[in-house]
Scaffold this active site. Structure first.
Site, mmCIF file in Angstrom:
data_model
loop_
_atom_site.group_PDB
_atom_site.id
_atom_site.type_symbol
_atom_site.label_atom_id
_atom_site.label_comp_id
_atom_site.label_asym_id
_atom_site.label_seq_id
_atom_site.Cartn_x
_atom_site.Cartn_y
_atom_site.Cartn_z
ATOM 1 C CG ASP A 15 53.821 -35.403 58.408
ATOM 2 O OD1 ASP A 15 53.366 -35.588 57.265
ATOM 3 O OD2 ASP A 15 53.210 -35.704 59.446
ATOM 4 C CB SER A 177 49.771 -42.720 61.448
ATOM 5 O OG SER A 177 50.971 -42.492 62.142
#
Ligand code: ARG
Length: 411
Positions: A15, A177
């Site tokens: 990301d 995550s």
């Protein structure tokens, strides 16, 4: 003309790598990255500067924040007794204000006009970063790409990366995550999004499965000075060493796992799994020592305050007058929280087996079932008569009213 700069909170993952390119394209900024070493492990940090530059950053900072994190954030939180919703030891939440603070410092140092982070629009972390930034530099522009761009998923990010030649690690992306620091590791997403399902056995990193923990219990002694843990088994340690050590000991005994459905600040419930081995035993021992040394009224008052403190940390309200004021109060309460607590760890469980303190308020003569010449048992009668007077009066009046009612009915 020199271009404007933005400082990006950079982990080196997919990301934030994509964000480097995206910020250049969308805003035309020069990108300065900051990677905070909060104890996520060397594996995540090696080669990161080079990677940031290769991805397009003009300057890359890696700052070791571990000592500061433990000393100025984690330990004050421990002294407060904060635990969110009865289970979560706030490992991710407590690191965010410090990272926000460093972002502001670096931004001011390099003369950047903006700060960017890779937190998503659904989570707590965006709030925590941005509250810290606003508190410390209210004029800083904040950019949160996840709230702006039209990349919707991991796959979108992968496509963007390959289109722009962004180097991404060959290792398979995690199915969760993950956020890790010296205090804890957290897992969310993937199969964990079904609260009915337990995680895979091999997901865990800091603790062994209690079922596989040693068949022999392990004892350890933690020493505290003014509510701060300073030694393990009689050996003085620095804050970082102390947590590392306790992570090992508690981790190998399967201590510190939490599975929780928690209330996020934005309103939804989310399911998370945490491992906080060292933190769990520190919190346990600290509470034991407070119970041994602190007067009743202060202890009870502080128990309530711990709920508020946990909420402040979870909500990212660290740099606030209330948190500072609470710390002032808490510091005062910790002056006599000195001594050692011995714990026994066994297959995921913790129990206390010994307490020692020069500041204890435990008075054997006062409480003993044996004969004593300190406590006048007769005094208890007067205490009960007076302390119980309100409820006795209520009892009298209730009876009186009932009797009057009966008389009205029978007449
Ligand atoms: N739910 C926890 C919290 O809000 C953990 C968040 C983990 N963050 C992450 N980026 N994976 O504190």
């Amino acid at each position: 003309m020199t271009r404007e700069k933005v400082v990006l909170a950079y982990s080196g993952g997919l990301d934030t790598s994509v964000i480097v390119k995206w910020l250049q394209e969308k805003y035309g900024y020069d990108i300065v990255t900051l990677t905070a070493n909060v104890g996520q492990g060397d594996g995540e940090l090696t080669g990161l500067k080079e990677k940031a530059i290769k991805t397009g950053a003009c300057e890359a900072f890696v700052e070791d924040l571990r000592e500061e994190l433990v000393r100025d954030y984690i330990f004050p939180m421990v002294r407060s007794g904060a635990i969110y919703e009865g289970k979560y030891l706030l490992g991710t939440a407590i690191a965010r204000p410090l990272i926000g603070k460093k972002l502001v410092e670096i931004a001011e140092k390099v003369g950047a006009k903006a700060i960017a982070h890779g937190a998503t629009g659904k989570g707590n972390d965006q709030v925590r970063f941005e509250f810290a930034i606003k508190a410390l530099n209210p004029y800083m522009k904040i950019i949160a790409p996840w709230r702006e761009w039209n990349l919707r998923s991991r796959t979108d990010c992968m496509e963007y990366a390959s289109k722009h030649g962004i180097p991404i690690s060959a290792t398979a992306e995690e199915p969760y995550s993950i956020d890790r620091n010296i205090w804890h590791i957290s897992f969310e997403g993937g199969i964990l999004e079904d609260p009915a399902v337990e995680p895979d056995k091999d997901m865990f990193r800091l603790t062994c499965d209690p079922v596989d923990a040693p068949d022999e219990p392990e004892e350890l002694t933690i020493g505290f000075e003014q509510g701060i843990p300073v030694s393990v088994n009689g050996v003085k340690l620095t804050p970082v060493e102390l947590i590392d050590k306790l992570n090992q000991i508690a981790g190998r005994n399967g201590v510190g796992r939490v599975d929780i459905v928690e209330n996020r600040l934005l309103g939804m419930k989310s399911r998370g799994i945490y491992e906080t081995p060292g933190g769990s035993v520190i919190a346990y021992a600290h509470r034991e020592l407070e119970q041994y040394t602190m007067d009743r009224e202060t202890y009870h008052f502080k128990e309530n305050m711990a709920l508020k403190y946990a909420e402040l940390v979870y909500y990212g309200l660290w740099f606030t007058p209330l948190r500072e004021a609470l710390d002032g109060f808490i510091s005062k309460t910790q002056e006599l929280v000195n001594g050692t607590i011995t714990l026994r760890l066994y297959k995921g469980n913790v129990c206390v087996v010994g307490r020692e303190s020069e500041n204890t308020l435990y008075h054997h003569g006062m409480v003993t079932f044996e004969a004593d010449d300190l406590f006048e048992q007769k005094d208890a009668q007067g205490f009960i008569n007076l302390y119980g007077l309100p409820l006795k009066i209520k009892g009298i009046m209730d009876r009186k009213r009932k009797k009057e009612l009966q008389e009205v009915r029978t007449n």
